[in-house]
Design an enzyme around this catalytic site. Sequence first.
Site, PDB file in Angstrom:
ATOM      1  N   GLY A  10     -92.349  62.092  52.369  1.00 17.56           N
ATOM      2  CA  GLY A  10     -93.491  61.909  51.480  1.00 17.56           C
ATOM      3  C   GLY A  10     -93.032  61.568  50.081  1.00 17.56           C
ATOM      4  N   CYS A  11     -93.912  61.743  49.122  1.00 14.85           N
ATOM      5  CA  CYS A  11     -93.614  61.431  47.727  1.00 14.85           C
ATOM      6  C   CYS A  11     -92.315  62.109  47.297  1.00 14.85           C
ATOM      7  CB  CYS A  11     -94.773  61.878  46.837  1.00 14.85           C
ATOM      8  SG  CYS A  11     -94.470  61.613  45.087  1.00 14.85           S
TER       9      CYS A  11
END
Length: 168
Positions: A10-11
């Site tokens: 993810g981020c």
Amino acid sequence: MTERAVLAGGCFWGMQDLIRKLPGIESTRVGYTGGEVPNATYRNHGNHAEGIEILFDPEKTSYRQLLEFFFQIHDPTTPNRQGNDRGPSYRSAIYYVDEEQKQIALDTIADVNASGLWPGKVVTEVEPVSDFWEAEPEHQDYLEKVPNGYTCHFPRPNWVLPKRAATE
């Protein structure tokens, strides 16, 4: 002796913020990896994932312990998504540097799947490490610069990964 790990979950802001606080982490940097675009940037990273490169002391935190924490702080059962972030840039992936890391990754995934700690099966990709393109300076250590900035990563309380029985 320093070892290298490359992960995507993810981020990259939240991943870096949590992982850099583990014992034995010598350095982290965020960037783009697992794709084909050379000299990737935030505006042009094609099919790369947002990733984190970690240099660590395996005497203080083993690769297995690092992966267990990785699976604790992101949802490895959602393809191309973490929290509100969607798309292949936010996929879950382990980029191994050698066959030992590959086997540890596969064993850890099998343990996560057998544990029932997540509601679905792990979709984390396990691939050999390739080019790692360092992200722009504003993305490095982002949550240190912006303490209340966006993140969808957090340690799940009481999350302990058991190893599978030898017969499984």
